[in-house]
Design an enzyme around this catalytic site. Sequence first.
Site, PDB file in Angstrom:
ATOM      1  N   LYS A  10     -23.552 148.798 -74.528  1.00  0.00           N
ATOM      2  CA  LYS A  10     -24.871 148.524 -73.939  1.00  0.00           C
ATOM      3  C   LYS A  10     -25.486 147.245 -74.521  1.00  0.00           C
ATOM      4  O   LYS A  10     -25.035 146.737 -75.566  1.00  0.00           O
ATOM      5  CB  LYS A  10     -25.779 149.732 -74.165  1.00  0.00           C
ATOM      6  CG  LYS A  10     -25.334 150.978 -73.395  1.00  0.00           C
ATOM      7  CD  LYS A  10     -26.343 152.109 -73.547  1.00  0.00           C
ATOM      8  CE  LYS A  10     -25.927 153.341 -72.780  1.00  0.00           C
ATOM      9  NZ  LYS A  10     -26.926 154.437 -72.884  1.00  0.00           N
ATOM     10  N   TYR A  50     -27.679 154.730 -62.802  1.00  0.00           N
ATOM     11  CA  TYR A  50     -28.401 155.831 -63.455  1.00  0.00           C
ATOM     12  C   TYR A  50     -29.254 156.636 -62.474  1.00  0.00           C
ATOM     13  O   TYR A  50     -30.225 157.269 -62.881  1.00  0.00           O
ATOM     14  CB  TYR A  50     -29.275 155.277 -64.583  1.00  0.00           C
ATOM     15  CG  TYR A  50     -28.522 155.075 -65.893  1.00  0.00           C
ATOM     16  CD1 TYR A  50     -27.869 156.139 -66.534  1.00  0.00           C
ATOM     17  CD2 TYR A  50     -28.489 153.841 -66.525  1.00  0.00           C
ATOM     18  CE1 TYR A  50     -27.198 155.965 -67.729  1.00  0.00           C
ATOM     19  CE2 TYR A  50     -27.813 153.659 -67.730  1.00  0.00           C
ATOM     20  CZ  TYR A  50     -27.179 154.731 -68.324  1.00  0.00           C
ATOM     21  OH  TYR A  50     -26.519 154.567 -69.527  1.00  0.00           O
ATOM     22  N   ASN A 113     -28.833 153.208 -77.509  1.00  0.00           N
ATOM     23  CA  ASN A 113     -27.838 154.011 -78.225  1.00  0.00           C
ATOM     24  C   ASN A 113     -26.404 153.462 -78.109  1.00  0.00           C
ATOM     25  O   ASN A 113     -25.436 154.205 -78.149  1.00  0.00           O
ATOM     26  CB  ASN A 113     -27.932 155.479 -77.812  1.00  0.00           C
ATOM     27  CG  ASN A 113     -27.698 155.693 -76.331  1.00  0.00           C
ATOM     28  OD1 ASN A 113     -27.434 154.749 -75.602  1.00  0.00           O
ATOM     29  ND2 ASN A 113     -27.777 156.931 -75.895  1.00  0.00           N
ATOM     30  N   HIS A 116     -22.228 153.923 -73.547  1.00  0.00           N
ATOM     31  CA  HIS A 116     -22.238 154.959 -72.506  1.00  0.00           C
ATOM     32  C   HIS A 116     -20.872 155.622 -72.460  1.00  0.00           C
ATOM     33  O   HIS A 116     -19.858 154.966 -72.716  1.00  0.00           O
ATOM     34  CB  HIS A 116     -22.535 154.338 -71.133  1.00  0.00           C
ATOM     35  CG  HIS A 116     -22.276 155.268 -69.983  1.00  0.00           C
ATOM     36  ND1 HIS A 116     -23.185 156.240 -69.607  1.00  0.00           N
ATOM     37  CD2 HIS A 116     -21.200 155.411 -69.155  1.00  0.00           C
ATOM     38  CE1 HIS A 116     -22.675 156.925 -68.588  1.00  0.00           C
ATOM     39  NE2 HIS A 116     -21.476 156.443 -68.292  1.00  0.00           N
ATOM     40  N   GLU A 127     -17.989 156.265 -61.572  1.00  0.00           N
ATOM     41  CA  GLU A 127     -18.507 155.148 -62.373  1.00  0.00           C
ATOM     42  C   GLU A 127     -17.488 154.003 -62.463  1.00  0.00           C
ATOM     43  O   GLU A 127     -17.876 152.830 -62.425  1.00  0.00           O
ATOM     44  CB  GLU A 127     -18.901 155.667 -63.762  1.00  0.00           C
ATOM     45  CG  GLU A 127     -20.126 156.573 -63.703  1.00  0.00           C
ATOM     46  CD  GLU A 127     -20.451 157.277 -65.010  1.00  0.00           C
ATOM     47  OE1 GLU A 127     -21.421 158.063 -65.018  1.00  0.00           O
ATOM     48  OE2 GLU A 127     -19.756 157.064 -66.024  1.00  0.00           O
TER      49      GLU A 127
HETATM   50  N1  UDP Z   1     -32.169 158.097 -72.575  1.00  0.00           N
HETATM   51  C1  UDP Z   1     -33.440 157.746 -72.995  1.00  0.00           C
HETATM   52  N2  UDP Z   1     -34.294 158.736 -73.424  1.00  0.00           N
HETATM   53  C2  UDP Z   1     -33.941 160.049 -73.425  1.00  0.00           C
HETATM   54  C3  UDP Z   1     -32.649 160.398 -72.987  1.00  0.00           C
HETATM   55  C4  UDP Z   1     -31.783 159.398 -72.569  1.00  0.00           C
HETATM   56  O1  UDP Z   1     -33.805 156.576 -73.000  1.00  0.00           O
HETATM   57  O2  UDP Z   1     -34.748 160.893 -73.821  1.00  0.00           O
HETATM   58  C5  UDP Z   1     -31.246 157.042 -72.136  1.00  0.00           C
HETATM   59  C6  UDP Z   1     -30.123 156.764 -73.143  1.00  0.00           C
HETATM   60  O3  UDP Z   1     -29.821 155.365 -73.133  1.00  0.00           O
HETATM   61  C7  UDP Z   1     -29.002 157.603 -72.579  1.00  0.00           C
HETATM   62  C8  UDP Z   1     -29.210 157.408 -71.074  1.00  0.00           C
HETATM   63  O4  UDP Z   1     -30.623 157.426 -70.922  1.00  0.00           O
HETATM   64  O5  UDP Z   1     -27.733 157.165 -73.035  1.00  0.00           O
HETATM   65  C9  UDP Z   1     -28.580 158.468 -70.190  1.00  0.00           C
HETATM   66  O6  UDP Z   1     -29.014 159.734 -70.644  1.00  0.00           O
HETATM   67  P1  UDP Z   1     -28.002 160.965 -70.731  1.00  0.00           P
HETATM   68  O7  UDP Z   1     -28.819 162.198 -70.954  1.00  0.00           O
HETATM   69  O8  UDP Z   1     -27.075 160.928 -69.571  1.00  0.00           O
HETATM   70  O9  UDP Z   1     -27.218 160.654 -72.107  1.00  0.00           O
HETATM   71  P2  UDP Z   1     -25.702 160.179 -72.369  1.00  0.00           P
HETATM   72  O10 UDP Z   1     -24.841 160.795 -71.302  1.00  0.00           O
HETATM   73  O11 UDP Z   1     -25.710 158.670 -72.327  1.00  0.00           O
HETATM   74  O12 UDP Z   1     -25.383 160.701 -73.747  1.00  0.00           O
HETATM   75 MG    MG Z   2     -25.043 160.856 -69.282  1.00  0.00          MG
END
Ligand code: UDP
Ligand code: MG
Length: 141
Positions: A10, A50, A113, A116, A127
């Site tokens: 990212k 997203y 974070n 992805h 994806e």
């Molecule tokens: N995210 C965020 N706040 C939250 C949860 C998620 O900004 O409370 C962002 C974060 O960058 C995350 C992405 O949204 O990686 C997608 O969320 P998901 O729950 O799918 O998490 P992932 O699959 O990436 O672990």
């Molecule tokens: Mg996710």
Amino acid sequence: MGNQTFAIIKPDAVSKGYTGKIYDRIIQAGFNILSAKLLKLNNDQAKGFYSVHRERPFFNDLINFMTSGPCMVLVLNKPNAVRAWRETIGATNPDEAEENTIRKDFASNVQENAVHGSDSDENAEKEIAFFFTDSELLTNQ
Ligand code: UDP
Ligand code: MG
């Protein structure tokens, strides 16, 4: 289980110079890279990618973050790739991520974070197709 997953390094991690270190983790974890490219997502791409999160309170901030700078998109190959990559990256919130995971070591917070990872074989396929054509993937069989 499938042997391909989709990953993003990212914008936070690319801008901090962690791309090479994260490539090392990918190789050390036994993945083959089937394709990779550096690109800057536009608004439509980030919103499309997203779209499952469009009703979430963090959606607009997430789109702003994901379009803030270049990111690296990759296709990774390994048996049971989706699960193996999720284990390698760790929990969404780095405070909850296991030791030695990519998010534990390189993420700033729950939004920025570092990486992805697809959450299912079905989503991995979608994806990958969102960013790559078939001819861009090394077959690697
Ligand atoms: N995210 C965020 N706040 C939250 C949860 C998620 O900004 O409370 C962002 C974060 O960058 C995350 C992405 O949204 O990686 C997608 O969320 P998901 O729950 O799918 O998490 P992932 O699959 O990436 O672990
Ligand atoms: Mg996710």
